[in-house]
Enzyme design. Structure first.
Site, PDB file in Angstrom:
ATOM      1  N   GLU A 192      -2.390  -3.281   3.029  1.00 48.40           N
ATOM      2  CA  GLU A 192      -3.339  -3.407   4.143  1.00 48.40           C
ATOM      3  C   GLU A 192      -3.962  -4.804   4.241  1.00 48.40           C
ATOM      4  O   GLU A 192      -5.161  -4.945   4.483  1.00 48.40           O
ATOM      5  CB  GLU A 192      -4.441  -2.348   4.002  1.00 48.40           C
ATOM      6  CG  GLU A 192      -3.915  -0.925   4.109  1.00 48.40           C
ATOM      7  CD  GLU A 192      -4.983   0.130   3.911  1.00 48.40           C
ATOM      8  OE1 GLU A 192      -5.050   1.056   4.739  1.00 48.40           O
ATOM      9  OE2 GLU A 192      -5.750   0.038   2.933  1.00 48.40           O
ATOM     10  N   GLU A 270       0.970   5.760   5.877  1.00 53.02           N
ATOM     11  CA  GLU A 270      -0.140   6.629   5.511  1.00 53.02           C
ATOM     12  C   GLU A 270      -0.525   7.460   6.727  1.00 53.02           C
ATOM     13  O   GLU A 270      -1.176   6.967   7.648  1.00 53.02           O
ATOM     14  CB  GLU A 270      -1.353   5.837   5.020  1.00 53.02           C
ATOM     15  CG  GLU A 270      -1.151   5.146   3.691  1.00 53.02           C
ATOM     16  CD  GLU A 270      -2.428   4.481   3.176  1.00 53.02           C
ATOM     17  OE1 GLU A 270      -3.518   4.762   3.744  1.00 53.02           O
ATOM     18  OE2 GLU A 270      -2.333   3.680   2.239  1.00 53.02           O
TER      19      GLU A 270
END
Length: 638
Positions: A192, A270
């Site tokens: 991320e 995710e």
């Protein structure tokens, strides 16, 4: 690494490859290599040249007792999962600079091998930063001893540490990549980074650090929609994280994908099946029907998906992280996450709905659902004895300093500082008045004058009144590291303890004595050297409280309840189960059966302010009052 270690590892890897190939029916003579691994060179993934869709689920080996790894994996397989994803926590594998641990609960290679035996592919997410609602996003706290540290950048102090860590980590996994006969089909580059993006050279550095050490499978990055454009790196597939799927998101994602990686498959790295919890708020739940409808829509779009979390497990010990979007909020011990498999590995409605959905993407019937682990509400344990924290200070070496020293810079643990737990700061005062922390308490301090409690200092309360008395008095501050922030741009400032001056009547206090109270096993073992008193004697707080749990026959999973207690930590047979706090939401702590033994089990509680007379057990968890979540408030930043 010793030659004996290498021979043992290579032999085990060879046997695993042999077993895996026989299981898959792909042995060709003595050939143990495959033609090609996971490929993303068209609109659909291929593996070994054949079209494949990833139906993944996240499970972290460090959040699940090793004795239950296989149990959870078999349950994943029975749900239709074909790929397991896991992070790798640097802070556990290198707790002190240059001191590495890949044994027992942290045996990553054994975890990967077990996944292969069950028949699961593996996507490895080695970081070095992982987020994961884990203390400092998995980065070791000793990095912060460098006052100039810039985490997740190409700052030399950081990259040198990453290189040293990867030198020990990556060689352990290169031989179990898909192309070498193992189950690892892809490796994530960092995590991320698009939501951080401080250094435009950093992702290239991390990618090279993996490739130069032998990582040759498909590389990928993972970001939310906000960071999708900024978080990528040339040569790695960009993947997306989210919970709600809207027409606008699909259109936006399609537009960005066409610009950034045309004609490449889409993977939701995710898909958030639930959410994490913080102390003092409600337990987050996300409708099973809503979750499965989004997964169904993702699959109908032709995407692959990884459910985060499929099995959340537990942030045992002091490993929980924290969030800080203007207000610091530490996360709880349980990482149940409202996931398809509960914290204790039980089936939920989400599991059954996903199993029904995923079964239609398999050509053969799914395996039968394995039986659940037994649960038991043991008889309550009476507290037999206790000892005051003040009596245990003789067990730790005090350190003197004119000014308060933060936890990471305390001269302990071979110069690595203290990472977790509590620190006690003591100094002498000669007057009462107004005590002000100047917001230098990280994160919560119980304040005492001559061992008498006068109040709490934290982010909300920064001022207390100290009573006026004659003569010298001992001022004590017991400061708890409640968890370092695991996400955002405040990582570099996550030093704990007292991080600056604390003032009395606007005058900085000086001449501190520091006690490191990390509550590690070595400290707990030394508690036998102090004088415990029967529980019939009124206790002094903070203190340690002990009782014995008798277990007949084979131990079962259970859940500890502490009615009448306030806040602290529970240890069973030396295992740190984590923190409890009466403000909730959880009212139980998960105690896995494998951590119990037949016969007598020691239960030790460190309680800060208020103790009950017994420790209770239940056969069901109590995760507290719930709040239904439809669109997460943190979706734009997680």
């Amino acid at each position: 690494m010793s030659p004996n270690w290498l021979l043992k590892e290579h032999f085990e890897i060879y046997c695993l490859r042999l077993e895996f190939f026989i299981h898959e029916g792909k042995m060709e003579g003595s050939e143990l290599s495959r033609r090609c691994g996971l490929s993303a060179n068209s609109s659909q993934f291929t593996l070994d040249g054949k079209p494949v869709r990833i139906l993944g689920g996240s499970m972290h080996y460090f959040r699940v007792p090793r004795a239950y790894w296989k149990d959870r994996m078999v349950k994943m397989k029975a749900c239709g999962i074909n790929t397991l994803t896991t992070y790798v926590p640097w802070n556990l594998h290198e707790p002190e600079k240059g001191v590495f641990d890949f044994e027992g609960q942290l045996d990553l290679l054994a975890f990967i091998n077990e996944a292969a035996r069950v028949g699961l592919w593996v996507i490895l997410r080695p970081g070095p930063y992982i987020c994961a609602e884990w203390d400092l996003g998995g980065l070791p706290s000793w990095l912060l001893r460098d006052k100039n540290m810039m985490l997740r950048t190409t700052y030399a102090g950081f990259t040198e540490a990453v290189n040293s860590y990867f030198d020990r980590l990556i060689p352990r996994v290169v031989q179990v990549q898909f192309s070498k006969g193992g189950p690892i089909i892809a490796v994530q580059v960092e995590n991320e980074y698009g939501s951080y993006a401080k250094d435009d050279q950093y992702m290239s550095f991390t990618k090279k650090a993996l490739e130069s050490r032998g990582i040759c499978e498909l590389l990928l990055t993972s970001d939310n929609l906000e960071g999708f454009k900024r978080g990528g790196v040339h040569g790695a597939l960009r993947t997306i994280n989210f919970q709600k799927l809207t027409y606008g998101m699909i259109k936006h994602l399609d537009h960005d994908a066409l610009l950034l990686q045309p004609q490449r498959p889409k993977l939701v790295m995710e898909y958030w099946s639930g959410w994490f919890d913080v102390w003092g708020e409600a337990h987050h739940v996300f409708s099973a029907e809503d979750m499965v409808s989004v997964v169904m829509a993702v699959l109908k779009q032709g995407m692959s998906v990884n459910v985060y979390m499929f099995h959340g497990g537990t942030s045992f010990g002091f490993m929980n992280g924290a969030v800080d979007s203007g207000t610091y909020k530490p996360q709880i011990t349980s990482y149940d996450y409202d996931a398809p498999l509960s914290e204790a590995g039980d089936y939920t409605k989400k599991y059954r709905l996903l199993r029904s959905l995923f079964s239609s993407y398999h050509s053969e019937n799914l395996p039968e659902m394995p039986a659940l682990q037994s649960k038991k509400a043991y008889e309550a344990v009476a507290i037999s004895q206790h000892v005051s924290l003040w009596e245990t200070l003789q067990l730790t070496e005090p350190h003197q300093s004119e000014n308060p020293v933060n936890m990471e810079n305390l001269p302990v643990n071979n110069g690595n500082g203290q990472s977790y737990g509590y620190m006690l700061y003591e100094t002498t005062i000669t007057t009462g008045g107004t005590l002000n922390s100047r917001n230098n308490v990280r994160d919560r301090a119980l304040v005492y004058v001559d061992a008498l409690f006068i109040g709490v200092l934290d982010y909300k309360t920064q001022e207390l009144t100290v009573p006026n008395q004659k003569g010298k008095q001992k001022l004590s501050l017991l400061v708890e590291n409640c968890g370092r922030v695991n996400f955002g741009k405040a990582l570099d400032s996550q030093r704990k303890g007292l991080t600056g001056d604390i003032v009395l009547n606007n005058v900085p206090l000086k001449n501190f004595t520091h006690y490191s109270l990390d509550l590690k096993p070595a400290f707990l073992d030394r508690l036998g050297a102090v004088s415990w008193v029967p529980h019939t004697t009124k206790p002094t707080f903070p203190g340690f409280f002990q009782g014995n749990l008798w277990v007949e026959n084979n131990p079962s999973d259970t859940f500890i309840k502490l009615p009448g207690w306030s806040k602290g930590v529970v240890f069973v047979n030396g295992q740190n189960l984590g923190r409890y706090w009466s403000i909730g939401p959880p009212q139980t702590l998960y105690l896995p059966g494998p951590w119990l033994k037949t016969g007598t089990n020691q239960v030790l509680v460190f309680e800060e302010q208020k103790a009950g007379d017994e420790i209770c057990f239940a056969d069901l968890p109590d995760l507290g009052k719930t709040t239904n979540v439809t669109i997460h408030p943190f979706c734009s930043v997680t």
